[in-house]
Design a protein around this motif. Sequence first.
Motif, PDB file in Angstrom:
ATOM      1  N   ALA A 173      19.832 -99.535 -46.072  1.00 35.77           N
ATOM      2  CA  ALA A 173      20.343-100.260 -44.900  1.00 35.77           C
ATOM      3  C   ALA A 173      20.374-101.765 -45.158  1.00 35.77           C
ATOM      4  N   ALA A 174      19.388-102.265 -45.909  1.00 34.74           N
ATOM      5  CA  ALA A 174      19.338-103.699 -46.195  1.00 34.74           C
ATOM      6  C   ALA A 174      20.417-104.118 -47.200  1.00 34.74           C
ATOM      7  N   ALA A 175      20.888-103.143 -47.992  1.00 38.93           N
ATOM      8  CA  ALA A 175      21.797-103.494 -49.094  1.00 38.93           C
ATOM      9  C   ALA A 175      23.245-103.081 -48.866  1.00 38.93           C
ATOM     10  N   VAL A 176      23.489-102.177 -47.941  1.00 37.72           N
ATOM     11  CA  VAL A 176      24.829-101.594 -47.794  1.00 37.72           C
ATOM     12  C   VAL A 176      25.265-101.662 -46.333  1.00 37.72           C
ATOM     13  N   PRO A 177      25.832-102.761 -45.909  1.00 38.06           N
ATOM     14  CA  PRO A 177      26.130-102.910 -44.479  1.00 38.06           C
ATOM     15  C   PRO A 177      27.435-102.254 -44.024  1.00 38.06           C
ATOM     16  N   ASP A 178      28.312-101.962 -44.954  1.00 36.81           N
ATOM     17  CA  ASP A 178      29.694-101.662 -44.558  1.00 36.81           C
ATOM     18  C   ASP A 178      30.148-100.247 -44.933  1.00 36.81           C
ATOM     19  N   LYS A 179      29.210 -99.309 -44.966  1.00 39.34           N
ATOM     20  CA  LYS A 179      29.570 -97.934 -45.290  1.00 39.34           C
ATOM     21  C   LYS A 179      28.820 -96.987 -44.368  1.00 39.34           C
TER      22      LYS A 179
END
Lengths: 160, 160, 160, 160
Positions: free
Chosen positions: A92-98
């Motif tokens: 969640a901290a690294a992948v905001p747009d999927k």
Amino acid sequence: MIRVLITGGTFDKEYDELHGRLYFKDTHLPEMLRLGRCRVPVEVETVMLMDSLNMTDADRQRIAACCRNSPQSRIVITHGTDTMVETAAVIAAAVPDKTVVLTGAMVPYAFGSSDGLFNLGSAISFVQSLPHGVYLAMNGTHFEWHNVRKNRETGVFEEI
Amino acid sequence: MIRVLITGGTFDKEYDELHGRLYFKDTHLPEMLRLGRCRVPVEVETVMLMDSLNMTDADRQRIAACCRNSPQSRIVITHGTDTMVETAAVIAAAVPDKTVVLTGAMVPYAFGSSDGLFNLGSAISFVQSLPHGVYLAMNGTHFEWHNVRKNRETGVFEEI
Amino acid sequence: MIRVLITGGTFDKEYDELHGRLYFKDTHLPEMLRLGRCRVPVEVETVMLMDSLNMTDADRQRIAACCRNSPQSRIVITHGTDTMVETAAVIAAAVPDKTVVLTGAMVPYAFGSSDGLFNLGSAISFVQSLPHGVYLAMNGTHFEWHNVRKNRETGVFEEI
Amino acid sequence: MIRVLITGGTFDKEYDELHGRLYFKDTHLPEMLRLGRCRVPVEVETVMLMDSLNMTDADRQRIAACCRNSPQSRIVITHGTDTMVETAAVIAAAVPDKTVVLTGAMVPYAFGSSDGLFNLGSAISFVQSLPHGVYLAMNGTHFEWHNVRKNRETGVFEEI
């Protein structure tokens, strides 16, 4: 097109009949998708095959990097249930747009796991219908990553 | 709370070992939900147990009436695959304000149906995440009722 | 070395998912022997694949001829249960000097038949330990061919 | 009437889904006999439920005593494969006048063990047809107790 990232967990454990113990050999995901007659285009990538109790932070970063680098924006991850919530937080901290959906099983597929097939059908469906975010799909429902824990007494995921 | 309406179909066929043929006895849905470790509150109602090739228009009206009268607005229906699309059309005309997902199986659950468990997990998930409307959940995807047919050659559902 | 003659019967019935009915495709015997970890040298010969209710006297003569011509003197025959006794009588008249054990199943192997595997283990064992003669191996026991009937009410073989 | 003595072994191992490991709970023998449609009168006695690698000489003496005290002269014993030969030797020294057949499985019954059902059918059959003595029934064949070893590389029993 959905990307499925394999990380191990109960899903893929097998019985080693020579030594009488559980181990990992290969993922059963392609076979499960075939038996489930899944016709959604899926690309399966085995990132690792491990018990989630043994995962380090470096392992979780690696999984998050696979999500970030995936050309597909809809991603299912098979994962051990014990630390699924921790990995979800790193993603969640690294992948905001999927849309990322983690799922797992309480019983290995090779032992006739009904919950593995049920959860896989569930995860494949939620990943197609939920907005961007990181979720867990277990027990027929979905949880937002920051709002769930595994109850160690009952083996059931529940909202915090 | 999700309502599950049972109408029969391949899902629930069993092997009659005295006469060597397939037949209906009881629904396996509660057992499937238990083995899938489903924790979503579900109310199961057996409307009928029949091969969908034998369904009359009166049968379809009866299923639609069960949807209309259901206090729950999220409804999963297990149904034979052969006329699932026809029943969906009847429901769509009668039930405008609910989310109804029809699903089925190519192989009976009693014969180790992997697609039954996969589809059940899928239907239970789509019914929670899709807006009002009538859908089919098969092969890992969902179809709007007016936009799908079963390919009789391959046994696969596809968009028109 | 044991010869296994395949004639069909419930053992080898499969589910035809396109047409929703039972049919024969191939024998499952080699797979069953492999999963049972059978290490007895076995030669499998498919004589026919049919429902024993449809067998003619010519079919039974053909099975008896295969027994007579077999270079092995220990022969297991998989056979539908409905007319197993009739075929045993034809073999008994034609094959005096071999040990022939007929066996079958109440549930198809493809549907998780526990009795098929159990009966196969039983037949393979009786054929190695019984003197020349024609026997049925069903329900964990062996019957001499002239001393048994299938109880159509219960599906169980019993002494006359 | 056959007596079946349960001692544990792979046959009866189950998957503990809360802790992700194998363990013993109850014997599956009655269920296996029922699914195998076994109609031979059988009396099942659970002597112990343990991994045969952990068996002590006292455990083996206890099993031998159960054989000696059994009112039935035909006895099947389910046993872990790793030390089945050692237990057979202890029984052979103590029980001269009965037919005792030890059997086991390479895969737990709860994980869809085909060899457990196959071996059970085999053991139940050999115990009815062999003269007094102590035997192992594995891999579709029987071995005299003093003439067999388990090949640890292949998991197969073989004559010395």
